[in-house]
Every structure is written in C-alpha cells, then in structure tokens.
Design a protein around this motif. Structure first.
Motif, PDB file in Angstrom:
ATOM      1  N   SER A 244      49.642  43.290  24.657  1.00  0.00           N
ATOM      2  CA  SER A 244      48.916  42.864  24.320  1.00  0.00           C
ATOM      3  C   SER A 244      48.123  42.571  26.226  1.00  0.00           C
ATOM      4  CB  SER A 244      49.174  41.730  23.896  1.00  0.00           C
ATOM      5  OG  SER A 244      47.702  40.641  23.588  1.00  0.00           O
ATOM      6  N   ALA A 245      46.165  42.678  25.758  1.00  0.00           N
ATOM      7  CA  ALA A 245      45.932  42.361  27.131  1.00  0.00           C
ATOM      8  C   ALA A 245      44.239  41.578  26.817  1.00  0.00           C
ATOM      9  CB  ALA A 245      45.802  43.677  27.882  1.00  0.00           C
ATOM     10  N   LEU A 246      43.691  40.764  27.842  1.00  0.00           N
ATOM     11  CA  LEU A 246      42.986  40.061  27.588  1.00  0.00           C
ATOM     12  C   LEU A 246      42.177  40.226  29.164  1.00  0.00           C
ATOM     13  CD1 LEU A 246      40.855  38.974  26.226  1.00  0.00           C
ATOM     14  CD2 LEU A 246      42.065  36.630  26.792  1.00  0.00           C
ATOM     15  N   ALA A 247      41.388  40.467  29.402  1.00  0.00           N
ATOM     16  CA  ALA A 247      40.796  40.636  30.795  1.00  0.00           C
ATOM     17  C   ALA A 247      38.943  40.202  31.032  1.00  0.00           C
ATOM     18  CB  ALA A 247      41.169  41.465  31.740  1.00  0.00           C
ATOM     19  N   GLY A 248      38.341  39.513  31.967  1.00  0.00           N
ATOM     20  CA  GLY A 248      37.058  38.690  32.193  1.00  0.00           C
ATOM     21  C   GLY A 248      36.849  38.244  32.750  1.00  0.00           C
ATOM     22  N   TYR A 249      35.561  37.462  32.131  1.00  0.00           N
ATOM     23  CA  TYR A 249      34.990  36.229  32.718  1.00  0.00           C
ATOM     24  C   TYR A 249      34.932  35.038  32.195  1.00  0.00           C
ATOM     25  CZ  TYR A 249      33.978  39.649  36.423  1.00  0.00           C
ATOM     26  OH  TYR A 249      34.126  41.069  37.321  1.00  0.00           O
ATOM     27  N   VAL A 250      35.542  33.839  32.525  1.00  0.00           N
ATOM     28  CA  VAL A 250      35.202  32.703  31.892  1.00  0.00           C
ATOM     29  C   VAL A 250      34.427  31.995  32.880  1.00  0.00           C
ATOM     30  CG1 VAL A 250      35.667  30.500  30.352  1.00  0.00           C
ATOM     31  CG2 VAL A 250      37.169  33.080  31.149  1.00  0.00           C
ATOM     32  N   GLN A 251      33.357  31.533  31.780  1.00  0.00           N
ATOM     33  CA  GLN A 251      32.167  30.753  33.101  1.00  0.00           C
ATOM     34  C   GLN A 251      32.630  29.195  32.190  1.00  0.00           C
ATOM     35  OE1 GLN A 251      29.834  31.879  34.512  1.00  0.00           O
ATOM     36  NE2 GLN A 251      29.575  29.484  35.075  1.00  0.00           N
ATOM     37  N   GLY A 252      33.297  27.987  33.509  1.00  0.00           N
ATOM     38  CA  GLY A 252      33.436  26.852  33.313  1.00  0.00           C
ATOM     39  C   GLY A 252      32.532  25.532  32.329  1.00  0.00           C
ATOM     40  N   ALA A 253      32.367  24.343  31.967  1.00  0.00           N
ATOM     41  CA  ALA A 253      30.840  23.612  31.877  1.00  0.00           C
ATOM     42  C   ALA A 253      30.812  23.345  33.521  1.00  0.00           C
ATOM     43  CB  ALA A 253      32.111  22.476  30.977  1.00  0.00           C
ATOM     44  N   SER A 254      31.780  23.109  34.572  1.00  0.00           N
ATOM     45  CA  SER A 254      31.175  22.614  36.050  1.00  0.00           C
ATOM     46  C   SER A 254      30.104  23.746  36.495  1.00  0.00           C
ATOM     47  CB  SER A 254      32.219  22.825  36.844  1.00  0.00           C
ATOM     48  OG  SER A 254      32.964  23.711  36.659  1.00  0.00           O
ATOM     49  N   GLY A 255      29.908  24.923  35.990  1.00  0.00           N
ATOM     50  CA  GLY A 255      29.263  26.141  36.021  1.00  0.00           C
ATOM     51  C   GLY A 255      30.120  27.080  37.398  1.00  0.00           C
TER      52      GLY A 255
END
Length: 159
Positions: free
Chosen positions: A117-128
């Motif tokens: 199982s794999a998951l990759a990428g970008y997450v934008q936090g509420a702080s920016g």
C-alpha cells in the motif's frame, strides 16, 4: 492512474534520451539521467515496466519524498500537482477525506498491490504550510495502514 500511458512515457523517454531502441531499460536509464541532472541521486530507485504494476520496481520513502520536494521547485510543478487526485474530490481518493477541514487540501497518488500500500503527495495545512507525504508499506497486512494514513492526512491538513 493510466498505467498504459505511463509505460508509453517511459518508452518515449528511452527513445528520445536513451542509447538504442525504446525499451523499459533505456527509459529507466533516461529517467536516472534526468533525475541526476536535477541533483537527485536515487540509488534505491528501480524502474521495471514504467506502470508501477511490478514487484520488481521499488523506491524508498525518503527518495520518493526527495523527488516530491524537487518536483515542487520545478517550473513544471503546476502540471505535476494537477495530475494527482484531490482529497475528497476525485480519482482514487474521492471517497476519502470528505470532511470540510481536509477535503481539497491534499493532492495525492495512491498505489496498491497485494501486500503493498502506498500514498504520496502534498498536504496543505490550515496554516498555509505544505507537507510532503510518502507512505510505503510492504506487508501481508499492508491494507491496515490506510486508517493511519487517513488520520495523518487529516492531522496535517489541520496544522
């Protein structure tokens, strides 16, 4: 995901930049040269068929995260990021992260094979702040990491 297209891209790279005919091997060599030119030496990267549907292809989470960081700094970043599924909205993650605090705050690519199982990428936090995520699990119970990854993406989106 379009596995046929990614294989064709690998072959096209082999034809354009490789020595000899377009093969997965010449394509993989071309990819390694392009990555090296970008300052990414990834000795653990093994490209097999270009589609990711192989038990022989592999990369470490650290190398994948390094590639994601480099891609963010690339002039082609907008096209690359837009090729990923948006949390809670489309692709393989359309049914995940639907709550308002997380929905739309991550661009992710999933990958699944038996025992993987794999998951990759970008997450934008509420702080920016932007976070890179690279989760790769190889285990007969790999599917169980999904709940952890779901919580991790939710947590990062709230930071």
């Amino acid at each position: 995901s379009n596995n046929v297209m990614t294989r064709m891209m690998l072959l096209a790279l082999g034809a354009k930049y490789g020595a000899g005919p377009a093969t997965p091997r010449t394509g993989a060599q071309a990819v390694q040269r392009v990555l090296a030119a970008e300052g990414l030496a990834l000795p653990d990267l093994v490209i097999d068929n270009g589609a990711g549907l192989s038990r022989d292809g592999r990369i470490s989470a650290a190398s994948l995260a390094a590639m994601l960081n480099a891609a963010w700094s690339s002039p082609r970043m907008p096209e690359f990021v837009s090729s990923m599924a948006i949390a809670g909205e489309d692709g393989t993650v359309r049914r995940r992260w639907r709550e308002p605090a997380t929905r739309g705050r991550a661009h992710l690519k999933t990958g699944t094979l038996r025992d993987t199982s794999a998951l990759a990428g970008y997450v934008q936090g509420a702080s920016g702040r932007r976070y890179v995520i690279a989760s790769l699990v190889n285990d007969p119970r790999a599917y169980n990491v999904r709940a952890f990854n779901d919580e991790l993406v939710q947590w990062l989106s709230r930071r």
